[in-house]
Motif scaffolding. Structure first.
Motif, PDB file in Angstrom:
ATOM      1  N   PHE A   1       4.322  10.181  -0.138  1.00  0.00           N
ATOM      2  CA  PHE A   1       4.240   9.692   1.240  1.00  0.00           C
ATOM      3  C   PHE A   1       4.064  10.885   2.175  1.00  0.00           C
ATOM      4  CE2 PHE A   1       5.785   8.257   5.336  1.00  0.00           C
ATOM      5  CZ  PHE A   1       5.260   6.975   5.439  1.00  0.00           C
TER       6      PHE A   1
ATOM      7  N   TYR B   1      12.781   0.483  -0.947  1.00  0.00           N
ATOM      8  CA  TYR B   1      13.599   1.639  -1.333  1.00  0.00           C
ATOM      9  C   TYR B   1      15.084   1.329  -1.185  1.00  0.00           C
ATOM     10  CZ  TYR B   1      15.510   6.411  -0.934  1.00  0.00           C
ATOM     11  OH  TYR B   1      16.243   7.564  -1.076  1.00  0.00           O
TER      12      TYR B   1
ATOM     13  N   LYS C   1       0.805  -1.217   0.000  1.00  0.00           N
ATOM     14  CA  LYS C   1       0.000   0.000   0.000  1.00  0.00           C
ATOM     15  C   LYS C   1       0.843   1.274   0.000  1.00  0.00           C
ATOM     16  CE  LYS C   1      -3.724  -2.340   2.490  1.00  0.00           C
ATOM     17  NZ  LYS C   1      -4.535  -2.398   3.736  1.00  0.00           N
ATOM     18  N   PHE C   2       2.131   1.127  -0.132  1.00  0.00           N
ATOM     19  CA  PHE C   2       2.969   2.320  -0.177  1.00  0.00           C
ATOM     20  C   PHE C   2       2.590   3.153  -1.407  1.00  0.00           C
ATOM     21  CE2 PHE C   2       6.691   4.808  -1.271  1.00  0.00           C
ATOM     22  CZ  PHE C   2       7.122   5.269  -0.038  1.00  0.00           C
TER      23      PHE C   2
ATOM     24  N   TYR D   1      10.553   8.813  -5.264  1.00  0.00           N
ATOM     25  CA  TYR D   1      10.024   7.674  -4.514  1.00  0.00           C
ATOM     26  C   TYR D   1       9.108   8.102  -3.366  1.00  0.00           C
ATOM     27  CZ  TYR D   1      10.054   3.048  -2.283  1.00  0.00           C
ATOM     28  OH  TYR D   1       9.689   1.830  -1.747  1.00  0.00           O
ATOM     29  N   TRP D   2       9.504   9.138  -2.625  1.00  0.00           N
ATOM     30  CA  TRP D   2       8.776   9.537  -1.416  1.00  0.00           C
ATOM     31  C   TRP D   2       7.817  10.707  -1.648  1.00  0.00           C
ATOM     32  CZ3 TRP D   2       9.253   6.413   2.741  1.00  0.00           C
ATOM     33  CH2 TRP D   2      10.361   5.546   2.764  1.00  0.00           C
TER      34      TRP D   2
ATOM     35  N   GLN E   1       7.841  -1.384   4.968  1.00  0.00           N
ATOM     36  CA  GLN E   1       7.941  -2.128   3.718  1.00  0.00           C
ATOM     37  C   GLN E   1       8.387  -1.218   2.584  1.00  0.00           C
ATOM     38  OE1 GLN E   1       7.308  -5.755   3.129  1.00  0.00           O
ATOM     39  NE2 GLN E   1       8.722  -4.857   1.635  1.00  0.00           N
ATOM     40  N   GLY E   2       7.852   0.025   2.592  1.00  0.00           N
ATOM     41  CA  GLY E   2       8.277   0.989   1.581  1.00  0.00           C
ATOM     42  C   GLY E   2       9.750   1.300   1.696  1.00  0.00           C
TER      43      GLY E   2
ATOM     44  N   VAL F   1       3.299  -0.298   5.731  1.00  0.00           N
ATOM     45  CA  VAL F   1       3.444   0.706   4.678  1.00  0.00           C
ATOM     46  C   VAL F   1       4.817   1.357   4.743  1.00  0.00           C
ATOM     47  CG1 VAL F   1       2.550   2.851   3.706  1.00  0.00           C
ATOM     48  CG2 VAL F   1       0.967   1.154   4.646  1.00  0.00           C
ATOM     49  N   SER F   2       5.128   1.990   5.875  1.00  0.00           N
ATOM     50  CA  SER F   2       6.362   2.764   5.973  1.00  0.00           C
ATOM     51  C   SER F   2       7.612   1.881   5.943  1.00  0.00           C
ATOM     52  CB  SER F   2       6.354   3.607   7.255  1.00  0.00           C
ATOM     53  OG  SER F   2       6.298   2.779   8.408  1.00  0.00           O
TER      54      SER F   2
END
Length: 318
Positions: A71, A92, A43-44, A67-68, A87-88, A84-85
């Motif tokens: 977010f 990365y 879900k990122f 990438y971010w 795993q993202g 989310v955070s």
């Protein structure tokens, strides 16, 4: 394994489709059929890569530069949602460290990450710790001191990090910068069981190889590795055949414990105590014990703080 699978699916979706929406949709459908849970948990908020970028290297460069972007570092619930955070962040770091990006691209990507994260106190605290756990912990599958050093250098420039925290980050950066492969290992003095004094520089390295072992017999996490080394026939034969010298240095201050446990180590090893010189002077990074360094005869570092499995591979090749 789960992290690696998600990274693999993610890369396939982003780069194999090469900007073709129908192919990308087809890939997503295929991935969902094969592992619906892995996809549903991803879900990122990844950035949308422009369709005009069709080459994998172009798409990857854009991804890491942005990438971010989507977010929300101000959303504490999102930051605290590790599915989310974290795993993202894992995805990365895996892409950032795969060796295909230039140093400038890596630095630029880290700068974008830090710009978003540093302004939010909670996010800054969480991600500073996360980067330390992932990149600096030697037991992490993402362990990468070179990448962590770049991250530290960027955060030391931040106007949002207080001086106390910067002092801690600077200390870590200084440790990372010492005793790197290709550099001369920092010299220090140690004492043999008979009380005589010797330095690392004075220690002879048979066959131009010296295995430097910093250890603590009272450290529970050390026992498994030390027992493996003591029982390893390959290592014993290498020492007996004069293929290398082993110098085991006790880094703590309890001399009674050290002397009482001397008999636990093989007679072919050189064993000494540094009277806490290394630890108090922060001469070597002892974040995990035992800490193993493979040196050549001039005490140049060949392997820094390496796992024993890697050391063993080098010994087997001697």
């Amino acid at each position: 394994m789960r992290n690696r699978y998600v990274v693999l699916v993610f890369i396939i979706l982003l780069f194999s489709a090469c900007g073709n929406p129908s192919k990308q949709k087809q890939a997503e459908t295929s991935a969902t059929v094969e592992n619906p849970q892995a996809v549903s948990e991803a879900k990122f908020p990844f950035p949308e890569i422009p369709t005009m970028l069709t080459q994998p290297d172009e798409r990857k460069a854009y991804l890491m530069a942005h990438y971010w972007d989507n977010f929300n570092f101000a959303d504490t619930a999102l930051v605290n949602n590790r599915n989310v955070s974290e795993q993202g962040a894992a995805n990365y770091l895996a892409i950032l460290a795969d060796g295909t990006l230039t140093e400038e691209q890596v630095k630029g990507s880290l700068d974008g990450f830090c710009k978003g994260m540093e302004v939010q106190e909670h996010a800054r605290k969480v991600f500073l710790q996360m980067m330390e756990d992932y990149l600096y912990n030697p037991n992490s599958p993402y362990h990468n001191e070179a990448l962590y050093a770049l991250f530290l250098e960027r955060m030391l420039k931040s106007e949002y990090v207080d001086e106390a925290r910067k002092s801690s980050l600077k200390f870590s950066l200084d440790l990372i910068s010492r005793n790197c492969p290709g550099k001369r290992a920092t010299d220090f003095v140690y004492f043999l069981p008979d009380g005589s004094k010797r330095s690392l520089a004075q220690t002879r390295a048979k066959n131009n190889r010296l295995l430097l072992v910093f250890y603590d017999p009272e450290c529970p996490s050390c026992h498994e590795t030390m027992l493996e080394m003591v029982a390893d026939g390959l290592l014993a034969e290498a020492v007996k055949a004069g293929k290398l010298t082993i110098l085991a240095v006790y880094t703590e201050g309890n001399q009674e414990v050290w002397k009482r446990t001397l008999s636990d180590l093989p007679q072919g090893w050189t064993v000494g105590s540094d009277h806490e010189t290394v630890k108090q002077g922060a001469l070597y990074d002892l974040k995990a014990m035992p800490s193993l360094y493979l040196l050549d005869g001039s005490k140049k570092v060949l392997l820094k703080d390496a796992p024993y499995a890697k050391i063993r591979e080098e010994i087997a090749a001697l």
